[in-house]
Structure formats: C-alpha cells, structure tokens
Enzyme design. Structure first.
Site, PDB file in Angstrom:
ATOM      1  CG  ASP A 104      -2.304  -3.696  -0.704  1.00 44.66           C
ATOM      2  OD1 ASP A 104      -3.021  -3.802   0.303  1.00 44.66           O
ATOM      3  OD2 ASP A 104      -1.960  -2.602  -1.185  1.00 44.66           O
ATOM      4  CB  CYS A 138      -0.905   0.000   1.226  1.00 42.36           C
ATOM      5  SG  CYS A 138      -1.846   1.541   1.409  1.00 42.36           S
TER       6      CYS A 138
END
Length: 154
Positions: free
Chosen positions: A59, A52
């Site tokens: 992620d 992120c």
C-alpha cells in the site's frame, strides 16, 4: 546560534539498518534549542509504504506530519528509519496513520501535532486518515497540507 545537543543519538552519523518492525524502531529526539519560539515543523513522506494485512500487497501513501515543538525535536534520520519500518508491516491504513501520530506525540510531547495520511486507492477507494493531538491553534499560521483530494493523485 545555539548548537543542538546530539550526544544521546545512536543512529545519526553512522550506518543504521532498517528496523524489522515499527515496534522495534527507535525514534530519537534532540533538545529544542529555540524552546519558547512557536513555529510549525513539517515532515513530508510522499512515498510511504506498508502492507495490506489481508493480501500482503503493498500500500502506498503520502504522509504529512506537522507539529509545534516544545522541548524536543524529532531527529529526522530516526524518523526516516521508523517510517521505513512499515514496508514489511501489515496493517490497515487507519492503524498505521494513528500509530505514527501517537508514537511521535508520546516522544515529543509537542504543543500540537497532526498527521495527514493520504493513501492511494485500495479496491478502488482512496482512504485518507487525519489525526491530531487537539484542535489546530488559531494564533499561529498552520499551512494547508496541500495534498489534493484523489483524482489520479500525484
């Protein structure tokens, strides 16, 4: 059966470090030894990771890349290293997904390419990103990517 020309490859067959960033990653290609034969090649990366850009937290996504080759095939080790280079790269889901599709399309100049990026929830919302070089061909079997809408995806 034709032999694939691998003479220009720099990563296959030896040790290769994970690139520091997607921009530094070297995607390699080999000549398509069945040029003129139309078919779909699929690469699946069910454990894709990036960061992120705001929090630095990981992620996770499930990528499906389909393409119809013309003169070139992507060399799979270079693709794995390219995808792995996102592990320490901060970018939004959309940016990662489209960047991957564009890099492959530029390298391969395929008849058609699509990427389906099925991301696990961030902030409780899954984000799925779909990018293609053009409309799906109607005269060739293009299988469904088979990744269900998010419901505890797995």
């Amino acid at each position: 059966m034709p032999k694939t020309d691998t003479s220009g490859l720099t990563q296959l067959g030896g040790a290769a470090a994970l690139p520091a960033s997607p921009e530094e990653a070297v995607l390699e290609r080999v000549p398509h030894s069945h040029e003129g034969e139309r078919y779909v090649a699929r690469f699946t990366a069910p454990e894709f990771t990036s960061l992120c850009p705001m929090t630095g937290q990981p992620d996770f996504g499930h990528l499906m890349i389909d393409y119809i080759p013309r003169k070139w095939l992507v060399e799979s080790k270079s693709l794995k290293l390219f995808l792995g280079s996102f592990r320490n790269h901060g970018a939004f889901h959309e940016d990662c997904s489209v960047y991957i599709g564009k890099r492959l399309a530029e390298l391969l100049e395929p008849e058609w390419l699509r990427i389906g990026a099925y991301w696990y929830p961030r902030g409780g919302i899954p984000i799925d990103v779909f990018w293609a070089t053009g409309p799906e061909p109607t005269d060739l079997w293009i299988p469904d990517q088979g990744v269900p809408p998010y419901r505890g995806r797995g």
